[in-house]
Design an enzyme around this catalytic site. Structure first.
Site: not given
Ligand code: 13P
Length: 381
Positions: A55, A167, A207, A209, A249, A318, A381
């Site tokens: 994505d 997501k 997610e 992160e 995630k 993922s 991202y």
């Molecule tokens: P990566 O596995 O490259 O960290 O990607 C994470 C992400 O958020 C993709 O949805």
């Protein structure tokens, strides 16, 4: 007999004229998509399978294409994404694929929609619904995730187009604090998004992160991750999110990319499972880690280690970078390399599927490519 959420809601909240009332109802709800959400989440969290994250926004996809000297235009993005969704046999290892909006509506060279190609392989199509990150005013130079405006309408459209999960990626930076407002914003945004997605029939992937950037120790990463997940679950409960109908995630608990003390897969697995056991209720069906800049090999070995110990969830992957890196390098934008690139994808997907089952053998890896780190400072991202 299967425990009925509706009857749980009735017991807790009382029933008025056959309708469940939500008065005094804490994290127990009865929405029209509940059964479907639980079924979708279970399908994605099925043994030996994980999620392919593809994505990347058009700008990020452009950076990937640029790394192999391919121009970033719609045709080239379509060609690359078609290579991924049409890899023969992918559905054995991949249960869901996260798409960027362009891809959800994109058509392959054979005239079939990308999402139909996935469904035909038994892969559930998902959609990135956040609108990216922006500076968070009055924070320590941190970011917040945009996209709640109009989200209900967009989710309804995505459902019509065939998406069944969503997501939303928010981030927390350790070297920048993290500040109280950044963690709260991240957690509350995820909770609102989760509630809105579920009401439109999409299983939300949660997610937050915790970024790899920084020189923090693994212990500090655990401490921050615990704080982030505690708030995220509190706000999800407040927003009456159905925990049986979400997927997580998380980032694995690791030392920062610039920390001189490195951690073995055993240490990463121990710290990450400690986090999950302390913060995640067993009602959550699946945990699908992001790779976050780890090498393909590291991401597979760390996942394997987590599945060598008992845990109450489906613990899987993922990955974007840790599934696609060798694929891109093999493809080089050339039609004659498509088959080899699809084989490279199958190899990574199978390795991670084996790791999910705890039976991965690193000796099966042929190339040194998989061991190359993909960490980039300040990666967006
Ligand atoms: P990566 O596995 O490259 O960290 O990607 C994470 C992400 O958020 C993709 O949805």
């Amino acid at each position: 007999m299967a425990f009925s959420l509706k009857s749980a809601a009735s017991m807790k909240a009382g029933v008025a004229g056959g309708r469940v009332t939500r008065k005094n109802c804490v994290a127990v709800r009865a929405g029209k998509f509940d059964e479907e959400l639980m079924k979708t989440a279970k399908t994605i969290a099925s043994p030996g399978r994980g999620i392919m994250a593809m994505d990347e926004s058009n700008a990020t996809c452009g950076k990937r294409l640029d790394s192999i000297g391919v121009e970033n235009n719609e045709d080239n993005r379509r060609a690359y994404r078609e290579l991924l969704v049409s890899a023969p046999g992918l559905g054995e290892y991949i249960s869901g694929a996260i798409l960027f909006e362009e891809t959800l509506y994109q058509t392959c060279s054979n005239g079939q929609k990308m999402s139909d190609m996935l469904t035909a392989q038994g892969i559930v199509p998902g959609i990135k619904v956040d609108k990216g990150l922006a500076p968070l005013a009055n924070s320590n130079g941190e970011q917040w995730c945009m996209g709640l405006d109009g989200l209900d309408k967009r989710c309804a459209e995505y459902y019509k187009a065939g998406a069944r999960f969503a997501k939303w990626r928010s981030v927390v930076s350790i070297p920048n604090g993290p500040s109280t407002i950044a963690v709260r914003e991240c957690a509350y945004g995820l909770a609102r998004y989760a509630a809105i997605s579920q009401n439109a029939g999409l299983v939300p992937i949660i997610e937050p992160e915790v970024l790899l950037d920084g020189d923090q120790t693994i212990e500090r990463c655990l401490e921050v991750s615990e704080a982030v997940w505690a708030e995220t679950f509190k706000y999800m409960a407040d927003n009456k999110v159905l925990f049986e109908g979400i997927l997580l995630k998380p980032a694995m608990v690791t030392p920062g990319a610039e920390c001189p003390t490195r951690a073995s897969p055993q240490q990463v697995a121990h710290a990450t499972l400690t986090l999950l056991k302390r913060r995640v209720p067993p009602a959550v069906p699946g945990i699908h880690f992001l790779s976050g800049g780890q090498s393909e090999l590291e991401a597979t070995l760390n996942l394997q280690e987590m599945n060598r110990q008992p845990n109450p969830w489906h613990v899987s992957f993922s990955y974007a970078r840790a599934l696609q890196n060798s694929v891109l390098k093999t493809w080089q934008g050339k039609q004659e390399n498509v088959e080899a690139a699809q084989k490279a994808l199958l190899q990574r997907a199978k390795a991670n599927s084996d790791a999910q089952k705890g039976v991965y053998d690193p000796a099966s890896e042929g190339s040194a490519e998989a061991a190359q780190s993909m960490y980039q400072k300040g990666y967006s991202y």
